[in-house]
Design an enzyme around this catalytic site. Structure first.
Site, PDB file in Angstrom:
ATOM      1  N   ARG A   1     -13.128  -7.942   9.236  1.00 38.02           N
ATOM      2  CA  ARG A   1     -12.571  -9.252   8.858  1.00 38.02           C
ATOM      3  C   ARG A   1     -12.234 -10.061  10.110  1.00 38.02           C
ATOM      4  NH1 ARG A   1      -8.804  -6.460   4.208  1.00 38.02           N
ATOM      5  NH2 ARG A   1     -10.214  -6.814   2.452  1.00 38.02           N
TER       6      ARG A   1
ATOM      7  N   ARG B   1       0.831  -1.203   0.000  1.00 36.56           N
ATOM      8  CA  ARG B   1       0.000   0.000   0.000  1.00 36.56           C
ATOM      9  C   ARG B   1       0.866   1.254   0.000  1.00 36.56           C
ATOM     10  NH1 ARG B   1      -3.038  -3.342   3.484  1.00 36.56           N
ATOM     11  NH2 ARG B   1      -5.048  -3.876   2.590  1.00 36.56           N
TER      12      ARG B   1
ATOM     13  N   HIS C   1      -3.556   0.810   8.298  1.00 34.97           N
ATOM     14  CA  HIS C   1      -4.296  -0.146   7.473  1.00 34.97           C
ATOM     15  C   HIS C   1      -3.249  -0.707   6.510  1.00 34.97           C
ATOM     16  CE1 HIS C   1      -7.121  -1.976   4.754  1.00 34.97           C
ATOM     17  NE2 HIS C   1      -6.762  -1.191   3.766  1.00 34.97           N
TER      18      HIS C   1
ATOM     19  N   ASP D   1     -10.586  -4.134   8.285  1.00 37.23           N
ATOM     20  CA  ASP D   1      -9.749  -5.156   8.933  1.00 37.23           C
ATOM     21  C   ASP D   1     -10.432  -5.656  10.211  1.00 37.23           C
ATOM     22  OD1 ASP D   1      -6.934  -4.122   7.447  1.00 37.23           O
ATOM     23  OD2 ASP D   1      -8.386  -2.589   7.968  1.00 37.23           O
TER      24      ASP D   1
HETATM   25  P1  NAD Z   1     -10.321   1.849  -9.700  1.00 39.26           P
HETATM   26  O1  NAD Z   1      -9.125   1.979 -10.569  1.00 39.26           O
HETATM   27  O2  NAD Z   1     -11.384   0.870 -10.040  1.00 39.26           O
HETATM   28  O3  NAD Z   1     -11.018   3.278  -9.546  1.00 39.26           O
HETATM   29  C1  NAD Z   1     -10.338   4.453  -9.351  1.00 39.26           C
HETATM   30  C2  NAD Z   1     -11.158   5.571  -9.938  1.00 39.26           C
HETATM   31  O4  NAD Z   1     -10.520   6.808  -9.609  1.00 39.26           O
HETATM   32  C3  NAD Z   1     -11.297   5.489 -11.465  1.00 39.26           C
HETATM   33  O5  NAD Z   1     -12.651   5.578 -11.843  1.00 39.26           O
HETATM   34  C4  NAD Z   1     -10.489   6.685 -11.933  1.00 39.26           C
HETATM   35  O6  NAD Z   1     -10.979   7.253 -13.141  1.00 39.26           O
HETATM   36  C5  NAD Z   1     -10.640   7.638 -10.749  1.00 39.26           C
HETATM   37  N1  NAD Z   1      -9.629   8.686 -10.735  1.00 39.26           N
HETATM   38  C6  NAD Z   1      -8.293   8.559 -10.974  1.00 39.26           C
HETATM   39  N2  NAD Z   1      -7.703   9.753 -10.910  1.00 39.26           N
HETATM   40  C7  NAD Z   1      -8.656  10.659 -10.600  1.00 39.26           C
HETATM   41  C8  NAD Z   1      -8.669  12.055 -10.406  1.00 39.26           C
HETATM   42  N3  NAD Z   1      -7.537  12.765 -10.499  1.00 39.26           N
HETATM   43  N4  NAD Z   1      -9.835  12.648 -10.110  1.00 39.26           N
HETATM   44  C9  NAD Z   1     -10.988  11.947 -10.017  1.00 39.26           C
HETATM   45  N5  NAD Z   1     -11.040  10.621 -10.200  1.00 39.26           N
HETATM   46  C10 NAD Z   1      -9.894   9.981 -10.503  1.00 39.26           C
HETATM   47  O7  NAD Z   1      -9.732   1.562  -8.237  1.00 39.26           O
HETATM   48  P2  NAD Z   1     -10.530   0.921  -7.007  1.00 39.26           P
HETATM   49  O8  NAD Z   1     -10.384  -0.559  -7.020  1.00 39.26           O
HETATM   50  O9  NAD Z   1     -11.880   1.529  -6.965  1.00 39.26           O
HETATM   51  O10 NAD Z   1      -9.656   1.458  -5.769  1.00 39.26           O
HETATM   52  C11 NAD Z   1      -9.687   2.818  -5.400  1.00 39.26           C
HETATM   53  C12 NAD Z   1      -8.804   3.058  -4.197  1.00 39.26           C
HETATM   54  O11 NAD Z   1      -9.353   2.399  -3.045  1.00 39.26           O
HETATM   55  C13 NAD Z   1      -7.375   2.483  -4.334  1.00 39.26           C
HETATM   56  O12 NAD Z   1      -6.468   3.403  -3.789  1.00 39.26           O
HETATM   57  C14 NAD Z   1      -7.422   1.220  -3.511  1.00 39.26           C
HETATM   58  O13 NAD Z   1      -6.151   0.821  -3.072  1.00 39.26           O
HETATM   59  C15 NAD Z   1      -8.313   1.689  -2.384  1.00 39.26           C
HETATM   60  N6  NAD Z   1      -8.871   0.641  -1.528  1.00 39.26           N
HETATM   61  C16 NAD Z   1      -8.945   0.919  -0.200  1.00 39.26           C
HETATM   62  C17 NAD Z   1      -9.425  -0.022   0.696  1.00 39.26           C
HETATM   63  C18 NAD Z   1      -9.469   0.326   2.154  1.00 39.26           C
HETATM   64  O14 NAD Z   1      -9.702  -0.544   3.028  1.00 39.26           O
HETATM   65  N7  NAD Z   1      -9.254   1.577   2.513  1.00 39.26           N
HETATM   66  C19 NAD Z   1      -9.875  -1.260   0.225  1.00 39.26           C
HETATM   67  C20 NAD Z   1      -9.816  -1.506  -1.147  1.00 39.26           C
HETATM   68  C21 NAD Z   1      -9.300  -0.558  -2.026  1.00 39.26           C
END
Ligand code: NAD
Length: 323
Positions: A154, A91, A178, A151
């Protein structure tokens, strides 16, 4: 916060953002949902798709693709934008790429006149939440991240499954980053009314009101490892994780919009609690309409306190030099 119309602005309509949006709709959590993405066409398509499900929803919701100007009267701006974790990537490796994305988001959101609460899911979530706080200039109580909420869910699921107890009756937390340095302070874990370490000492059988089926220290260690490795395992199997986080974010949103005073392990800024200052980390917090109302300080053992400090050091080191 207005109570007449609950409005959420979602920035980032990818897998996580849309799992969250779909969950908001199914649980009737808000009245108005605006979808924003750098890919405007995608946001428009997602809004259409959700709107076509409204005829089957429990209640009405106004859903549309919008711009940062639409954040002005939102109660919550939820950020799921960014680049997803690649197989094998930690991460923290994501940090530099996502910091640039956040610069392009926070500035127009604050310029809109937005005066609500920021909720962040983008990884590495503790650092991205801190970046949101710094860039927005908001009071830290109004900026929170999903932290170790997922987490913790989970952990509760795995313990509940093993002990045959509803996960909602398992009171145990994952705290810290996280990520790889997160951990479970077992000294604070309870199954219904019984401390889990007491159940461990007693071994198998019926202990008080809980059937323990032989939970052991070794099993606790394995469950903790499973929790820490869960995201890697899911990403290996299906490239990304999104349903669980979508539901965790929905739960946090409900706590804010419903002014619930619910205890959830979100990423919040520590201001002396746990011996830490100015770092965002996952800790149990009381969440209500004002955001993080209070951080709950668990009475950790000396060893747990050291692990928490080590986790915060990792977060501090990742933040340094980013902005
Ligand atoms: P994804 O690639 O499916 O979606 C990301 C979206 O962000 C896309 O639609 C993209 O167009 C948009 N985007 C990119 N740059 C942008 C900008 N400058 N302005 C506006 N929109 C923009 O990714 P995802 O699978 O949805 O994951 C998103 C984030 O969530 C990642 O950082 C991932 O690691 C995180 N995540 C966090 C957790 C958690 O527990 N916190 C769990 C899973 C995923």
């Amino acid at each position: 916060m207005r109570v007449d119309k609950r409005k959420v602005a979602l920035v980032g309509c990818g897998m996580v953002g849309m799992s969250y949006a779909y969950c908001l709709l199914n649980q009737t959590v808000c009245d108005e949902l605006v979808l924003i993405d750098v890919n405007e066409k995608r946001a428009m398509g997602e809004a259409m798709d959700l709107n076509h499900g409204l005829a089957f929803a429990a209640s009405n919701m106004e859903i549309y693709a919008g711009t940062y100007g639409d954040c002005r009267d939102a109660d919550l701006v939820v950020i799921c934008a960014g680049v997803a974790q690649k197989p094998g990537e930690t991460r923290l490796d994501l940090l530099k790429r996502n910091a640039a994305v956040f610069r392009s988001i926070i500035e127009p959101v604050t310029r809109s006149g937005f005066s609500g609460i920021f909720l962040v899911a983008t990884n590495p979530v503790d650092v991205m939440t801190r970046i949101t706080c710094e860039l927005s200039g908001f009071n830290s109580g109004r900026v929170l991240g999903s932290g170790t909420a997922l987490d913790t869910a989970r952990l509760r699921y795995l313990l509940g499954e093993y002990l045959h107890v509803d996960p909602r009756n398992v009171h145990a937390y994952v705290i810290g980053e996280h990520g790889d340095s997160e951990f479970v302070p077992w000294s604070q874990a309870m199954v219904a009314t019984r401390p889990i370490l007491e159940l461990c000492r007693e071994g198998a059988g019926v202990s008080g009101d809980v059937e323990t089926e032989g939970i052991s220290q070794d099993k606790l260690r394995k469950i903790e490892e499973q929790v820490r490795g869960a995201a890697y395992q899911i990403i290996d199997a299906k490239q990304a994780t999104y349903y669980g986080i979508g539901m965790a974010m929905t739960r946090i949103t409900k706590a804010v919009l419903g002014d619930e005073n619910s205890v959830l392990t979100v990423s919040a800024m520590l201001k002396g609690g746990y011996g830490q200052r100015d770092v965002f980390a996952g800790v149990p917090c009381v969440i209500n309409g004002s955001g993080v109302r209070r951080i709950l300080e668990l009475p950790l053992t000396e060893e747990e306190r050291e692990r928490f400090a080590a986790s915060c050091r990792t977060l501090q080191e990742s933040f340094e030099g980013v902005l």
